[in-house]
Design an enzyme around this catalytic site. Structure first.
Site, short mmCIF file in Angstrom:
data_model
loop_
_atom_site.label_atom_id
_atom_site.label_comp_id
_atom_site.label_asym_id
_atom_site.label_seq_id
_atom_site.Cartn_x
_atom_site.Cartn_y
_atom_site.Cartn_z
N CYS A 73 0.87 -1.17 0.00
CA CYS A 73 0.00 0.00 0.00
C CYS A 73 0.91 1.23 0.00
O CYS A 73 1.66 1.45 0.97
CB CYS A 73 -0.87 -0.03 1.26
N CYS A 183 -0.13 3.49 -6.83
CA CYS A 183 -1.15 2.96 -5.92
C CYS A 183 -1.37 1.53 -6.39
O CYS A 183 -1.49 1.29 -7.60
CB CYS A 183 -2.45 3.76 -6.04
N1 DGL Z 1 -3.83 0.63 -2.74
C1 DGL Z 1 -3.41 1.63 -1.81
C2 DGL Z 1 -2.19 2.36 -2.25
O1 DGL Z 1 -1.32 1.74 -2.84
C3 DGL Z 1 -4.50 2.48 -1.15
C4 DGL Z 1 -5.68 2.85 -1.94
C5 DGL Z 1 -6.77 3.52 -1.12
O2 DGL Z 1 -7.39 2.82 -0.30
O3 DGL Z 1 -6.99 4.73 -1.30
O4 DGL Z 1 -2.01 3.52 -2.00
#
Ligand code: DGL
Length: 265
Positions: A73, A183
């Site tokens: 994340c 992301c």
């Molecule tokens: N997938 C996550 C990231 O890499 C977070 C996405 C979210 O929940 O806003 O930042």
């Protein structure tokens, strides 16, 4: 220690784009995946909220006796890692910090970053890449609707395609050499993005990240030496939705096999 599990987490299915790469390089590990679906999206949260959520997840993994935690994340890597990194006795791998050096070494002049608002606000990609390559220009752009599009499998909906196309057009005005999908949900949108720009323009950090984790575990003699069990999946709400949205990167076969753990915040 080497046969203890590896914890891996994200707000939802995004982290599976990392998990899929990790399993290819490290097939014998015991994996525990956690998707904090009740708190999704992370990208709109404050730094204090993200530190709190991440610390609860780190505690959960501590109780699972993990040898390492993979922060699949970008948002929590950018906002919470620095504050929490010294509080645990397992290895912690934050995606942004671990991939920035490798990307910086490719000597691109102009790099675009698509990320959540919280990641953009932190300037983590800009700061980390410029540590190693100060002359590289970085253009960070938030794509607020993309997590929702992926989690709800709306990628082929005409409004979603229009949104993805217009975000891309905006970024292309900067004449970037590469665009980091900053992301872990965004690689799910590659099929749409590549309709409007060459596929090799995009960097999926998951590949760099998995390679880096593999090398580090090997270096520390922490690779499991016996075949692990089937991965365990936990979410904090809505396992059916998680299962449906997971399909592209790692098929979670049956929602009934997903344990539900509620992490209180
Ligand atoms: N997938 C996550 C990231 O890499 C977070 C996405 C979210 O929940 O806003 O930042």
């Amino acid at each position: 220690m080497k046969n203890c599990p590896i914890g891996i987490f994200d707000s939802g299915v995004g982290g599976l784009s990392v998990f899929a790469e990790l399993v290819k390089l490290l097939p014998n590990e015991n994996y525990i995946y956690f998707g904090d679906t009740i708190n999704l999206p992370y990208g709109t949260k404050t730094k204090a909220q993200l530190i709190n959520l991440t610390s609860n997840i780190f505690e959960f993994f501590k109780n699972q006796n993990v040898k390492a935690v993979v922060m699949a994340c970008n948002t929590t890597s950018a906002a919470a890692y620095d504050t929490l990194k010294d509080n645990y006795n397992y290895k912690i791998y934050p995606i942004v910090q671990r991939v920035a050096k490798q990307i910086a070494n490719e000597n691109h002049k102009k790099i675009g970053v698509f990320a959540t608002q919280a990641t953009v606000n932190s300037h983590a990609y800009k700061n980390e890449i410029q540590k190693y390559s100060p002359d590289t220009e970085i253009f960070e752009q938030a794509c607020p609707q993309w997590v929702n599009i992926v989690e709800n499998q709306l990628q082929n909906n005409p409004d979603s395609v229009e949104n993805i196309k217009s975000q891309l057009e905006l970024m292309l005005k900067n004449n970037v050499d590469k665009i980091i999908l900053g992301c872990t949900h965004y690689p799910y949108l590659l099929d749409i993005l590549k309709q409007f720009a060459p596929e090799d323009l995009f960097i999926n950090p998951a590949k760099y990240f998995a390679q880096d984790i593999y090398q580090d575990l090997k270096h520390n003699n922490l690779i499991s030496d016996k075949k692990g069990q089937e991965p365990k999946f936990y979410v904090s709400s809505n396992p059916e939705q998680f299962m449906l949205s997971s399909n592209l990167f790692y098929k979670v076969q049956n929602a009934k096999e997903i344990s539900i753990t509620i992490i209180h915040t």
